[in-house]
Write a protein that holds these residues in place. Structure first.
Motif, mmCIF file in Angstrom:
data_model
loop_
_atom_site.group_PDB
_atom_site.id
_atom_site.type_symbol
_atom_site.label_atom_id
_atom_site.label_comp_id
_atom_site.label_asym_id
_atom_site.label_seq_id
_atom_site.Cartn_x
_atom_site.Cartn_y
_atom_site.Cartn_z
ATOM 1 N N TYR A 122 -1.164 2.382 -0.440
ATOM 2 C CA TYR A 122 -2.357 3.224 -0.533
ATOM 3 C C TYR A 122 -3.333 2.888 0.598
ATOM 4 C CZ TYR A 122 -7.036 4.435 -2.110
ATOM 5 O OH TYR A 122 -8.326 4.885 -2.165
ATOM 6 N N ILE A 123 -3.613 1.597 0.786
ATOM 7 C CA ILE A 123 -4.568 1.171 1.810
ATOM 8 C C ILE A 123 -4.047 1.520 3.201
ATOM 9 C CG2 ILE A 123 -5.564 -0.877 2.916
ATOM 10 C CD1 ILE A 123 -6.156 -1.931 0.150
ATOM 11 N N SER A 124 -2.769 1.319 3.434
ATOM 12 C CA SER A 124 -2.190 1.665 4.726
ATOM 13 C C SER A 124 -2.343 3.157 5.016
ATOM 14 C CB SER A 124 -0.709 1.284 4.739
ATOM 15 O OG SER A 124 -0.084 1.740 5.892
ATOM 16 N N LYS A 125 -2.058 3.973 4.017
ATOM 17 C CA LYS A 125 -2.182 5.425 4.180
ATOM 18 C C LYS A 125 -3.635 5.830 4.436
ATOM 19 C CE LYS A 125 -0.165 9.410 1.980
ATOM 20 N NZ LYS A 125 0.543 9.903 0.809
ATOM 21 N N ARG A 126 -4.562 5.272 3.673
ATOM 22 C CA ARG A 126 -5.974 5.614 3.811
ATOM 23 C C ARG A 126 -6.564 5.096 5.124
ATOM 24 N NH1 ARG A 126 -5.916 9.719 0.810
ATOM 25 N NH2 ARG A 126 -6.345 9.469 -1.382
ATOM 26 N N ARG A 127 -6.100 3.955 5.613
ATOM 27 C CA ARG A 127 -6.608 3.438 6.898
ATOM 28 C C ARG A 127 -6.184 4.340 8.051
ATOM 29 N NH1 ARG A 127 -6.772 -2.916 7.687
ATOM 30 N NH2 ARG A 127 -8.255 -2.231 9.251
ATOM 31 N N LYS A 128 -4.968 4.892 7.959
ATOM 32 C CA LYS A 128 -4.517 5.829 8.984
ATOM 33 C C LYS A 128 -5.360 7.098 8.971
ATOM 34 C CE LYS A 128 0.229 4.226 9.125
ATOM 35 N NZ LYS A 128 1.620 4.529 8.743
ATOM 36 N N GLN A 129 -5.858 7.469 7.785
ATOM 37 C CA GLN A 129 -6.693 8.659 7.639
ATOM 38 C C GLN A 129 -8.179 8.353 7.848
ATOM 39 O OE1 GLN A 129 -5.759 9.694 3.604
ATOM 40 N NE2 GLN A 129 -3.854 10.710 4.143
ATOM 41 N N ASN A 130 -8.525 7.085 8.097
ATOM 42 C CA ASN A 130 -9.920 6.619 8.213
ATOM 43 C C ASN A 130 -10.728 6.949 6.963
ATOM 44 O OD1 ASN A 130 -9.644 5.457 10.754
ATOM 45 N ND2 ASN A 130 -9.969 7.421 11.761
ATOM 46 N N LYS A 131 -10.138 6.746 5.789
ATOM 47 C CA LYS A 131 -10.831 7.025 4.530
ATOM 48 C C LYS A 131 -11.088 5.770 3.707
ATOM 49 C CE LYS A 131 -9.383 11.776 4.025
ATOM 50 N NZ LYS A 131 -8.780 12.772 3.145
ATOM 51 N N ILE A 132 -10.680 4.611 4.204
ATOM 52 C CA ILE A 132 -10.987 3.346 3.546
ATOM 53 C C ILE A 132 -11.440 2.375 4.629
ATOM 54 C CG2 ILE A 132 -8.676 2.325 3.647
ATOM 55 C CD1 ILE A 132 -9.269 1.337 0.738
ATOM 56 N N ARG A 168 9.622 14.432 -11.193
ATOM 57 C CA ARG A 168 8.333 15.110 -11.347
ATOM 58 C C ARG A 168 7.283 14.146 -11.890
ATOM 59 N NH1 ARG A 168 9.389 19.323 -15.097
ATOM 60 N NH2 ARG A 168 11.496 19.448 -14.352
ATOM 61 N N TYR A 169 7.619 13.402 -12.929
ATOM 62 C CA TYR A 169 6.659 12.480 -13.518
ATOM 63 C C TYR A 169 6.369 11.311 -12.598
ATOM 64 C CZ TYR A 169 7.180 15.151 -17.743
ATOM 65 O OH TYR A 169 7.178 16.161 -18.650
ATOM 66 N N LYS A 170 7.358 10.909 -11.812
ATOM 67 C CA LYS A 170 7.137 9.833 -10.865
ATOM 68 C C LYS A 170 6.096 10.249 -9.832
ATOM 69 C CE LYS A 170 9.878 6.466 -8.390
ATOM 70 N NZ LYS A 170 11.201 6.092 -7.946
ATOM 71 N N ASN A 171 6.187 11.480 -9.322
ATOM 72 C CA ASN A 171 5.202 11.972 -8.360
ATOM 73 C C ASN A 171 3.826 12.079 -8.986
ATOM 74 O OD1 ASN A 171 7.079 12.122 -6.340
ATOM 75 N ND2 ASN A 171 7.540 14.281 -6.697
ATOM 76 N N LEU A 172 3.767 12.519 -10.234
ATOM 77 C CA LEU A 172 2.471 12.605 -10.909
ATOM 78 C C LEU A 172 1.860 11.219 -11.064
ATOM 79 C CD1 LEU A 172 3.057 15.283 -13.673
ATOM 80 C CD2 LEU A 172 1.668 15.486 -11.630
ATOM 81 N N SER A 173 2.668 10.223 -11.386
ATOM 82 C CA SER A 173 2.119 8.884 -11.562
ATOM 83 C C SER A 173 1.580 8.344 -10.236
ATOM 84 C CB SER A 173 3.152 7.944 -12.160
ATOM 85 O OG SER A 173 4.189 7.691 -11.245
ATOM 86 N N TRP A 174 2.244 8.668 -9.102
ATOM 87 C CA TRP A 174 1.730 8.245 -7.807
ATOM 88 C C TRP A 174 0.389 8.896 -7.529
ATOM 89 C CZ3 TRP A 174 2.644 4.609 -4.379
ATOM 90 C CH2 TRP A 174 3.858 3.940 -4.441
ATOM 91 N N LYS A 175 0.322 10.190 -7.801
ATOM 92 C CA LYS A 175 -0.943 10.893 -7.594
ATOM 93 C C LYS A 175 -2.026 10.316 -8.497
ATOM 94 C CE LYS A 175 1.072 15.245 -6.135
ATOM 95 N NZ LYS A 175 1.283 16.654 -6.467
ATOM 96 N N TYR A 176 -1.657 10.020 -9.726
ATOM 97 C CA TYR A 176 -2.616 9.462 -10.668
ATOM 98 C C TYR A 176 -3.071 8.077 -10.221
ATOM 99 C CZ TYR A 176 -4.640 7.992 -15.092
ATOM 100 O OH TYR A 176 -5.492 7.540 -16.063
ATOM 101 N N GLN A 177 -2.135 7.244 -9.747
ATOM 102 C CA GLN A 177 -2.500 5.918 -9.251
ATOM 103 C C GLN A 177 -3.417 6.013 -8.045
ATOM 104 O OE1 GLN A 177 0.981 3.593 -8.451
ATOM 105 N NE2 GLN A 177 1.440 3.283 -10.614
ATOM 106 N N PHE A 178 -3.118 6.918 -7.111
ATOM 107 C CA PHE A 178 -3.967 7.082 -5.935
ATOM 108 C C PHE A 178 -5.356 7.546 -6.328
ATOM 109 C CE2 PHE A 178 -1.527 7.198 -1.743
ATOM 110 C CZ PHE A 178 -0.703 6.156 -2.144
ATOM 111 N N LYS A 179 -5.444 8.423 -7.323
ATOM 112 C CA LYS A 179 -6.750 8.899 -7.784
ATOM 113 C C LYS A 179 -7.542 7.738 -8.396
ATOM 114 C CE LYS A 179 -9.632 12.231 -8.549
ATOM 115 N NZ LYS A 179 -10.396 12.776 -7.436
ATOM 116 N N LEU A 180 -6.876 6.915 -9.206
ATOM 117 C CA LEU A 180 -7.540 5.744 -9.787
ATOM 118 C C LEU A 180 -8.028 4.792 -8.700
ATOM 119 C CD1 LEU A 180 -5.281 4.792 -12.831
ATOM 120 C CD2 LEU A 180 -7.590 5.722 -12.892
ATOM 121 N N LEU A 181 -7.212 4.584 -7.675
ATOM 122 C CA LEU A 181 -7.603 3.689 -6.588
ATOM 123 C C LEU A 181 -8.775 4.255 -5.802
ATOM 124 C CD1 LEU A 181 -4.068 2.575 -5.437
ATOM 125 C CD2 LEU A 181 -5.807 1.134 -6.486
ATOM 126 N N ASP A 182 -8.783 5.569 -5.589
ATOM 127 C CA ASP A 182 -9.930 6.201 -4.912
ATOM 128 C C ASP A 182 -11.215 5.940 -5.689
ATOM 129 O OD1 ASP A 182 -8.949 7.330 -2.578
ATOM 130 O OD2 ASP A 182 -8.333 9.185 -3.564
#
Length: 115
Positions: free
Chosen positions: A69-79, A28-42
């Motif tokens: 993160y960049i790979s995921k966002r490029r696929k979504q056209n958000k970076i 659970r905390y690992k998933n939260l940290s990923w979400k938190y890291q992605f939010k910081l990167l955004d």
């Protein structure tokens, strides 16, 4: 006479096994940290255009996670890849500068087309 090893009569269960369908607290905390890291990167990539190394040092996030993160966002056209240039930290040529701010991306596009 042989000695029995300690805990030999206990049933073996894997560390990541689910009990009653719930996730372990570490997962659970690992998933939260990923979400938190992605939010910081955004937030960070929205303020300007940066290299992965620059953001990695500034936010203390592993560069491999930033690549994901960049790979995921490029696929979504958000970076957006703004330009290739020299990294201000490593002085390596051909490094990508990224941003999530579309207005900033358009500014760089018009400046590069005007030259």
């Amino acid at each position: 006479m042989k000695r029995k090893s300690k805990g030999s009569d206990k049933m073996h269960t894997p560390k990541n096994s689910r009990v009653n369908g719930s996730k372990s607290s570490n997962q659970r905390y690992k998933n939260l940290s990923w979400k938190y890291q992605f939010k910081l990167l955004d937030i960070e990539f929205n303020t300007g255009c940066f290299t992965m190394k620059t953001v990695s040092i500034k936010l203390e996030i592993d560069r491999a996670n930033i690549c994901r993160y960049i790979s995921k966002r490029r696929k979504q056209n958000k970076i957006y890849l703004v330009k290739y240039g020299i990294c201000p930290i490593t002085k390596t040529k051909g490094v990508g500068f990224y941003t999530t701010n579309y207005d900033l991306y358009l500014q760089f596009k018009t400046l590069s087309n005007g030259k």
